[in-house]
Write a protein that holds these residues in place. Structure first.
Motif, mmCIF file in Angstrom:
data_model
loop_
_atom_site.group_PDB
_atom_site.id
_atom_site.type_symbol
_atom_site.label_atom_id
_atom_site.label_comp_id
_atom_site.label_asym_id
_atom_site.label_seq_id
_atom_site.Cartn_x
_atom_site.Cartn_y
_atom_site.Cartn_z
ATOM 1 N N HIS A 37 -46.279 17.854 9.923
ATOM 2 C CA HIS A 37 -45.825 18.346 11.221
ATOM 3 C C HIS A 37 -44.556 19.203 11.124
ATOM 4 O O HIS A 37 -43.871 19.406 12.128
ATOM 5 C CB HIS A 37 -45.575 17.165 12.172
ATOM 6 N N SER A 57 -44.128 22.273 11.013
ATOM 7 C CA SER A 57 -44.130 23.489 11.838
ATOM 8 C C SER A 57 -43.845 23.212 13.310
ATOM 9 O O SER A 57 -43.627 24.149 14.082
ATOM 10 C CB SER A 57 -45.485 24.197 11.713
ATOM 11 N N ASP A 58 -43.816 21.954 13.690
ATOM 12 C CA ASP A 58 -43.601 21.589 15.089
ATOM 13 C C ASP A 58 -42.108 21.473 15.384
ATOM 14 O O ASP A 58 -41.440 20.580 14.866
ATOM 15 C CB ASP A 58 -44.296 20.260 15.389
ATOM 16 N N ARG A 84 -38.321 21.828 5.461
ATOM 17 C CA ARG A 84 -38.590 23.084 6.156
ATOM 18 C C ARG A 84 -37.998 24.269 5.396
ATOM 19 O O ARG A 84 -38.633 25.320 5.256
ATOM 20 C CB ARG A 84 -38.015 23.023 7.573
ATOM 21 N N CYS A 100 -40.092 25.136 2.332
ATOM 22 C CA CYS A 100 -41.309 25.869 2.690
ATOM 23 C C CYS A 100 -40.992 27.307 3.078
ATOM 24 O O CYS A 100 -41.714 28.244 2.701
ATOM 25 C CB CYS A 100 -42.030 25.154 3.828
ATOM 26 N N ALA A 101 -39.921 27.485 3.833
ATOM 27 C CA ALA A 101 -39.537 28.841 4.247
ATOM 28 C C ALA A 101 -39.135 29.679 3.028
ATOM 29 O O ALA A 101 -39.519 30.854 2.921
ATOM 30 C CB ALA A 101 -38.379 28.771 5.240
ATOM 31 N N ASP A 117 -42.214 30.853 1.252
ATOM 32 C CA ASP A 117 -42.899 31.938 1.944
ATOM 33 C C ASP A 117 -42.134 33.257 1.809
ATOM 34 O O ASP A 117 -42.745 34.326 1.679
ATOM 35 C CB ASP A 117 -43.061 31.603 3.429
ATOM 36 N N ARG A 167 -42.387 29.633 11.844
ATOM 37 C CA ARG A 167 -43.559 29.000 11.234
ATOM 38 C C ARG A 167 -43.240 27.602 10.723
ATOM 39 O O ARG A 167 -44.102 26.736 10.683
ATOM 40 C CB ARG A 167 -44.043 29.892 10.087
ATOM 41 N N TRP A 168 -41.983 27.384 10.354
ATOM 42 C CA TRP A 168 -41.583 26.093 9.798
ATOM 43 C C TRP A 168 -40.646 25.323 10.721
ATOM 44 O O TRP A 168 -39.834 24.536 10.265
ATOM 45 C CB TRP A 168 -40.971 26.289 8.413
ATOM 46 N N GLY A 169 -40.777 25.575 12.021
ATOM 47 C CA GLY A 169 -40.114 24.710 12.992
ATOM 48 C C GLY A 169 -38.710 25.099 13.384
ATOM 49 O O GLY A 169 -38.059 24.368 14.139
ATOM 50 N N SER A 172 -36.774 27.117 15.700
ATOM 51 C CA SER A 172 -37.001 27.885 16.918
ATOM 52 C C SER A 172 -35.923 28.946 17.152
ATOM 53 O O SER A 172 -36.156 29.900 17.891
ATOM 54 C CB SER A 172 -37.076 26.946 18.132
#
Length: 316
Positions: free
Chosen positions: A226, A228-229, A267, A270-271, A274, A291-293, A295
């Motif tokens: 989760h 990305s949420d 997060r 992961c970022a 990418d 994309r990785w939460g 905002s």
């Protein structure tokens, strides 16, 4: 021979097949909203085997999304547990913030008293389903309800006993007489009760340190799914795992970090991956952050620079 009811969508016109399957599923378990990317020419086959108050139903069907909403629960609740032994294919289920993924040989456990969403894989699935009234499970309802959403292996232990019985019953009902149905229903109820009790007792017997470590691993896996949420919070994580926030905090403190820092670090990892991926070079930095939460782009840039010593744009 036991009493059976057989339904095959291929016996109907193509335009009528999916609607008929929706009605069949609603009568089998409880009213649900169903959808499928194969609705235009739906293929499904089901046998209903009546064992007095218990129903066993082998079935093979195309991709399907089952959705039982809180409104539907309020409108109609037969108060039954549903179990599915997955024989072929794959699927996933979600209850509020709790999720589970099922593979061949797993037993899925659900309840008509809970709202949920279940999605099968793109290929047809084959299951042996069971509908059993809650009253026939010889455990306190508060205990038995803890099994909803649990993934039980049908390949070993008590779960294998239930799986083998269901598989044998589904393969050949010709060896039984109609008067055997109530007795077979009692056998199914006893095996389901045994599976529930064994799983719940195993949790209680597990040494605290192992139980804590196992729970922490489950929580970390939940967090990774989760990331990305942007609404992934300690409160939501605690609710999804039926623990208090203070308990959640203690689990992570034992490993030397906080829940928030664990989420942030995963997060950022992961970022960073990418940003370094040539295939994603055209994606703006702020889009990767979202994309990785993250905002807010400014929060992402500040956290990234703190963690890696350079702004995100430099990684590119």
């Amino acid at each position: 021979m036991l009493q059976e009811s057989v339904f095959h969508t291929m016996d109907l016109a193509a335009d009528d097949r999916f609607d008929a399957w929706v009605q069949r599923m609603g009568r089998t378990h409880a009213p649900m909203h169903l959808s499928s990317d194969r609705a235009a020419d739906y293929r499904g086959h089901q046998r209903l085997i009546g064992l007095a108050d218990v129903t066993v139903w082998p079935a093979t069907f195309d991709h399907l999304v089952f959705c039982r909403t809180p409104k539907l629960v309020r409108q109609s609740d037969p108060e039954v547990y549903h179990l599915s032994l997955l024989v072929r294919g794959e699927g996933s289920a979600a209850w509020d913030t709790r999720e589970a993924v099922y593979r061949i040989g797993d037993i899925h456990i659900n309840s008509s008293s809970r709202s949920y969403e279940i999605c099968t894989g793109p290929e047809p699935v084959t299951i042996v389903g069971v509908e059993i009234p809650r009253a026939l499970v010889a455990l306190p309802a508060s205990r038995a309800d803890q099994m909803v959403g649990r993934r039980v292996s049908g390949r070993e232990g008590v779960g294998a006993l239930l799986a083998q019985f269901l598989t044998q019953l589904a393969s050949d009902t010709g060896a039984y007489q109609p008067q055997d149905a109530p007795r077979l229903g009692i056998v199914v109820a006893d095996l389901v009760t045994a599976v529930f009790a064994h799983t719940l007792d195993a949790d209680l017997l597990m040494p605290p340190e192992i139980h804590g470590r196992t729970l922490t691993l489950r929580i970390k896996a939940f967090i990774r799914r989760h990331l990305s949420d942007p609404e992934l919070t300690p409160a939501r994580i605690a609710v999804a795992h039926h623990i208090s926030r203070s308990h959640l905090y203690r689990l992570f403190q034992a490993e030397g970090h906080t829940v928030a820092s664990y989420i942030r670090d995963r997060r950022l990892e992961c970022a960073r991956r990418d940003l370094a991926d040539p295939a994603l070079r055209a994606m703006p930095v702020h889009a990767i952050a979202a994309r990785w939460g993250f905002s807010r782009a400014a929060d992402f840039t500040r956290a990234f620079r703190t963690a890696y010593g350079v702004p995100p744009s430099d990684v590119r």
